[in-house]
Enzyme design. Structure first.
Site, mmCIF file in Angstrom:
data_model
loop_
_atom_site.group_PDB
_atom_site.id
_atom_site.type_symbol
_atom_site.label_atom_id
_atom_site.label_comp_id
_atom_site.label_asym_id
_atom_site.label_seq_id
_atom_site.Cartn_x
_atom_site.Cartn_y
_atom_site.Cartn_z
ATOM 1 N N CYS A 118 -4.255 -1.711 9.776
ATOM 2 C CA CYS A 118 -4.669 -1.245 8.448
ATOM 3 C C CYS A 118 -5.677 -0.107 8.492
ATOM 4 C CB CYS A 118 -5.235 -2.414 7.642
ATOM 5 S SG CYS A 118 -3.977 -3.613 7.144
ATOM 6 N N LYS B 299 -4.582 3.289 10.144
ATOM 7 C CA LYS B 299 -3.489 3.888 9.373
ATOM 8 C C LYS B 299 -3.971 4.383 8.018
ATOM 9 C CE LYS B 299 -0.867 0.809 7.502
ATOM 10 N NZ LYS B 299 -1.373 0.913 6.089
ATOM 11 N N LYS C 65 -8.848 -8.403 16.610
ATOM 12 C CA LYS C 65 -9.900 -9.189 15.978
ATOM 13 C C LYS C 65 -9.641 -10.657 16.293
ATOM 14 C CE LYS C 65 -9.470 -10.250 11.586
ATOM 15 N NZ LYS C 65 -9.347 -10.172 10.110
ATOM 16 N N GLU D 236 -2.434 -5.970 -2.959
ATOM 17 C CA GLU D 236 -2.980 -7.176 -2.329
ATOM 18 C C GLU D 236 -4.147 -6.784 -1.439
ATOM 19 O OE1 GLU D 236 -2.793 -7.536 1.048
ATOM 20 O OE2 GLU D 236 -1.343 -5.970 1.552
ATOM 21 N N GLY E 17 -20.001 -2.079 17.987
ATOM 22 C CA GLY E 17 -19.099 -2.594 19.001
ATOM 23 C C GLY E 17 -18.178 -1.510 19.520
ATOM 24 N N THR F 198 0.865 -1.175 0.000
ATOM 25 C CA THR F 198 0.000 0.000 0.000
ATOM 26 C C THR F 198 0.902 1.225 0.000
ATOM 27 O OG1 THR F 198 -1.676 -1.187 1.261
ATOM 28 C CG2 THR F 198 -1.831 1.204 1.227
#
Length: 334
Positions: free
Chosen positions: A161, A164, A223, A45, A154, A12
């Site tokens: 990711c 940022k 997560k 990706e 939540g 990225t």
């Protein structure tokens, strides 16, 4: 020296990187009086943490950002297709310019972050109105223009990711002179932060204060199916609880080694749920690991000091916990 090279960038990067890299290589070749056919390809990706192998073998799309030079782009395209041959029959292949390819991932992550913060903002309205955000999300998610995914309220998103990328996207837009177009992402970020503060406030109100209370935080990874603790909501909440005077025990089925390696995290890390909840005044679910979803509230009731649970992921069955004598509070579920 005559050869042809394809330089593939899968990271990225800021929009404009492939163009700048191409210009830099051309300049270096001229300085060295060398000839080398080459092309730079932007091939982003889209790998989810915890599912990288699956997403590599079964991607939902493949993106090629190619040069405007048709001849060079044709060679690069052929070589890329050789690499992706096993996947091309099962997913779309999108061919585009450098800049568009470089914007896709940050734009996708910014959209996902916006969707999460939207339903979290709505959860605050539901709390105030006495509505149930889970039923609301189910209803609006049936609209095919909206969809159900990422509409679970939540304690907010974390990881390396989304936080940022929404900030990087805003910064790059500002560099390009259109910063105001993405100003709303500052609100997306602010809603995300506010969900953690609201969780701490809710636990404080349920207990009548935090000083001297023991809180069990279930989940340190940002997560489930990951050991990544970067910008972990659970750890950020634990820090706020400690700042309010509470004693915090944090547990997670996978993140222990990561916490030991980094150190300096809030709360005492313990090996399992039982160690975390013994003598607790409240239990706070921060990461929706499957083993936490399956917890037996009746068994835990005999270990805690007070039967108070804050379901920070709306992942528990309220009726089951209430039937076991717990005071249950979810996000936007009054």
């Amino acid at each position: 020296m005559n050869s042809y090279k394809v330089i593939v960038d899968k990271s990225t990067v800021p929009v404009g990187t492939a163009r700048n890299v191409t210009a830099w290589i051309n300049d270096e070749l001229k300085k060295q009086n060398r000839t080398c056919g080459f092309d730079v390809v932007s091939n982003p990706e889209f790998l989810r943490e915890g599912f990288a192998v699956r997403d590599t073998l079964k991607p939902d799309r493949i993106v090629y950002g190619l040069s405007a030079d048709a001849g060079r782009a044709g060679v690069a395209l052929a070589r890329l297709d050789e690499c992706y041959a096993p996947m091309l029959s099962a997913c779309p292949r999108l061919i585009m310019d450098f800049a568009t390819a470089e914007l896709i991932k940050v734009a996708a992550n910014a959209f996902l972050a916006t969707k999460i913060s939207f339903i979290n903002a709505v959860s605050q309205v539901c709390d105030a109105a006495g509505a149930d955000v889970t039923l609301l999300a189910e209803a609006i998610g049936l609209d095919e223009r909206i969809g159900r995914r990422f509409l679970r309220a939540g304690v907010g998103f974390g990881g390396g990711c989304l936080p940022k990328d929404i900030r990087a996207f805003r910064d790059r837009a500002a560099d390009l002179g259109v910063g105001e177009a993405l100003d709303f992402l500052a609100d997306v970020d602010a809603v995300n932060d506010s969900q953690r503060t609201r969780a701490v406030r809710t636990v404080r109100d349920l207990l009548g204060g935090l000083a001297g209370r023991r809180i069990a935080v279930l989940g340190a990874a940002f997560k489930p199916d990951s050991d990544d603790v970067r910008t972990s909501p659970g750890l950020l909440i634990a820090a706020e609880l400690e700042a309010g005077g509470a004693s915090v025990a944090v547990t997670d089925p996978a993140a222990g080694p990561a916490l030991e390696a980094h150190g300096g995290h809030a709360g005492e890390f313990v090996a399992g749920v039982q160690d975390a909840v013994v003598g607790a005044d409240a239990v706070l679910l921060a990461t929706e690991w499957e083993e936490y979803r399956r917890l037996d509230p009746a068994r835990l009731a005999g270990l805690v000091r007070r039967r108070v649970v804050f379901d920070g992921r709306n992942a528990l069955d309220p009726a089951r916990w209430k039937a076991a004598g717990w005071t249950y509070r979810g996000v936007g579920r009054r």
